[in-house]
Design a protein around this motif. Structure first.
Motif, mmCIF file in Angstrom:
data_model
loop_
_atom_site.group_PDB
_atom_site.id
_atom_site.type_symbol
_atom_site.label_atom_id
_atom_site.label_comp_id
_atom_site.label_asym_id
_atom_site.label_seq_id
_atom_site.Cartn_x
_atom_site.Cartn_y
_atom_site.Cartn_z
ATOM 1 N N PRO A 190 -1.513 -3.829 3.134
ATOM 2 C CA PRO A 190 -1.497 -2.595 3.912
ATOM 3 C C PRO A 190 -0.139 -2.361 4.566
ATOM 4 C CG PRO A 190 -3.094 -4.164 4.805
ATOM 5 C CD PRO A 190 -2.462 -4.788 3.632
ATOM 6 N N GLY A 191 0.181 -1.096 4.774
ATOM 7 C CA GLY A 191 1.444 -0.736 5.406
ATOM 8 C C GLY A 191 1.364 -0.815 6.915
ATOM 9 N N LYS A 192 2.318 -0.179 7.576
ATOM 10 C CA LYS A 192 2.398 -0.239 9.035
ATOM 11 C C LYS A 192 1.184 0.379 9.720
ATOM 12 C CE LYS A 192 7.382 -0.340 9.404
ATOM 13 N NZ LYS A 192 8.576 0.294 9.977
ATOM 14 N N LEU A 193 0.612 1.393 9.127
ATOM 15 C CA LEU A 193 -0.530 2.064 9.740
ATOM 16 C C LEU A 193 -1.871 1.470 9.320
ATOM 17 C CD1 LEU A 193 0.658 5.758 9.388
ATOM 18 C CD2 LEU A 193 0.799 4.276 11.392
ATOM 19 N N GLY A 194 -1.847 0.410 8.515
ATOM 20 C CA GLY A 194 -3.083 -0.229 8.083
ATOM 21 C C GLY A 194 -3.700 0.414 6.851
ATOM 22 N N LEU A 195 -3.008 1.368 6.249
ATOM 23 C CA LEU A 195 -3.513 2.022 5.045
ATOM 24 C C LEU A 195 -2.995 1.288 3.817
ATOM 25 C CD1 LEU A 195 -2.820 5.710 6.095
ATOM 26 C CD2 LEU A 195 -4.973 4.481 6.220
ATOM 27 N N HIS A 196 -3.856 1.101 2.826
ATOM 28 C CA HIS A 196 -3.405 0.432 1.612
ATOM 29 C C HIS A 196 -2.740 1.452 0.691
ATOM 30 C CE1 HIS A 196 -6.660 1.919 -0.939
ATOM 31 N NE2 HIS A 196 -7.431 1.760 0.109
#
Length: 106
Positions: free
Chosen positions: A57-63
């Protein structure tokens, strides 16, 4: 219907990118079954691919999306029953009775 180009990893489709139809939630199906015809005219072999996240996941928690990984065992995803989040987990051959933890005290 919308489709999304989805990468395949492992098995005979390794490295290919195919357009996969998306479901009503905007995600591709959890499993993708590929029937391969038998050269001798017998029943086709079904290859099973499972949906996995493309990366961490990225910084915002989205994959970053989905890809399909080859499942060599070819398990078709359980007994075919619809599982709700509040349902009891399915019992398998290695599960303890009634979902109780193993008794280590003897």
């Amino acid at each position: 219907m919308k489709s999304q180009d989805t990468a395949f990893e492992g098995g005979p489709l390794d490295g290919r990118v195919l357009p996969i139809l998306l479901g009503p939630t905007g995600h591709p199906p959890k499993t993708y079954q590929v029937p391969v015809p038998d050269a001798a005219g017998g029943p086709p072999t079904v290859l099973i691919y499972r949906r996995v996240p493309k990366g961490p996941p990225g910084k915002l928690g989205l994959h970053p999306g989905w890809k399909y990984a080859y499942d060599p065992e070819g398990d078709k995803g359980g007994d075919g029953k619809l599982r709700w989040p509040w349902s009891k987990p399915a019992t398998g051959p290695g599960a303890t009775p009634q979902g109780k933890p193993d008794d280590t005290d003897g």
